[in-house]
Design an enzyme around this catalytic site. Sequence first.
Site, mmCIF file in Angstrom:
data_model
loop_
_atom_site.group_PDB
_atom_site.id
_atom_site.type_symbol
_atom_site.label_atom_id
_atom_site.label_comp_id
_atom_site.label_asym_id
_atom_site.label_seq_id
_atom_site.Cartn_x
_atom_site.Cartn_y
_atom_site.Cartn_z
ATOM 1 N N LEU A 1 -19.458 15.819 -30.458
ATOM 2 C CA LEU A 1 -20.686 16.535 -30.742
ATOM 3 C C LEU A 1 -21.818 15.642 -30.257
ATOM 4 O O LEU A 1 -21.783 14.422 -30.471
ATOM 5 C CB LEU A 1 -20.834 16.805 -32.247
ATOM 6 C CG LEU A 1 -19.834 17.783 -32.871
ATOM 7 C CD1 LEU A 1 -20.111 17.933 -34.361
ATOM 8 C CD2 LEU A 1 -19.873 19.146 -32.189
ATOM 9 N N ASP A 2 -22.809 16.228 -29.587
ATOM 10 C CA ASP A 2 -23.860 15.392 -29.018
ATOM 11 C C ASP A 2 -24.765 14.802 -30.105
ATOM 12 O O ASP A 2 -24.633 15.108 -31.294
ATOM 13 C CB ASP A 2 -24.657 16.154 -27.947
ATOM 14 C CG ASP A 2 -25.431 17.334 -28.493
ATOM 15 O OD1 ASP A 2 -26.029 17.204 -29.575
ATOM 16 O OD2 ASP A 2 -25.467 18.386 -27.829
ATOM 17 N N TYR A 3 -25.677 13.963 -29.687
ATOM 18 C CA TYR A 3 -26.523 13.162 -30.575
ATOM 19 C C TYR A 3 -27.234 14.004 -31.635
ATOM 20 O O TYR A 3 -27.287 13.643 -32.810
ATOM 21 C CB TYR A 3 -27.535 12.399 -29.718
ATOM 22 C CG TYR A 3 -28.377 11.379 -30.454
ATOM 23 C CD1 TYR A 3 -27.793 10.273 -31.077
ATOM 24 C CD2 TYR A 3 -29.765 11.511 -30.504
ATOM 25 C CE1 TYR A 3 -28.565 9.327 -31.727
ATOM 26 C CE2 TYR A 3 -30.545 10.566 -31.155
ATOM 27 C CZ TYR A 3 -29.937 9.477 -31.764
ATOM 28 O OH TYR A 3 -30.715 8.534 -32.406
#
Length: 232
Positions: free
Chosen positions: A103-105
Amino acid sequence: MKTRIAKFIADSGVASRRGAEDMLARGMVSVNGEKIATPIFFVDESDRIEINGTPICVRTKTELYAFHKPINTMTTTHDPAGRKTIYDCLPSEYRNLKYVGRLDYKTTGLLLLTNDGAFARKLTLPSSHIPRVYIATVNRVDTVGLARAQRGITVDGIAYRPMKIDVLSDNELRVCVDEGKKNEVRIVLRACGCPVRKLHRISFGPIELGNLSVGQIRKINQKTIDALIKTL
């Protein structure tokens, strides 16, 4: 606990139960230096089991966990830019687990963790077709643009499979994907005129985030793990 020799061999991943029985019949298996030909023989981890002289051991049991990823954390073991990672949020006893996909930042919600790297890779393969469901908060809802995403779209030369999208409100969507390409929800919705402000994953296959608090981790039961393995 003692277990039948054929099951022990199968649990090690060397062969199926039938394959193990065939190895026994062909005189390929020894226990503590003695050849064993019958599957009605019981062993445990204290015994030395060999197949044609090569020792085997029981494969580590696959474990799977649900983690509620906080915002502003990197899904990585180390970030060169010094940003906080998911492992900074996890209790020390879970820091050897492998993440299943990323999952991105800025994305929050359900992230799976496991002790089994091969299992993690299989779960993220596009060919596995495992659905992931997200709640996307967008600037606006463009129904014409969303129709393109629902049919499947190519963005910057990359083809994205059709997405299942339900409009929940004027600026909230429920998005289901089964491919798992990098940042695909953000990329596709932006290309369709619905740029994402917030993205939150609520399920991965049969596993739901539920009421798990931010930064908390929950072990998945063996029945669910076994069901997932059978689909891969």
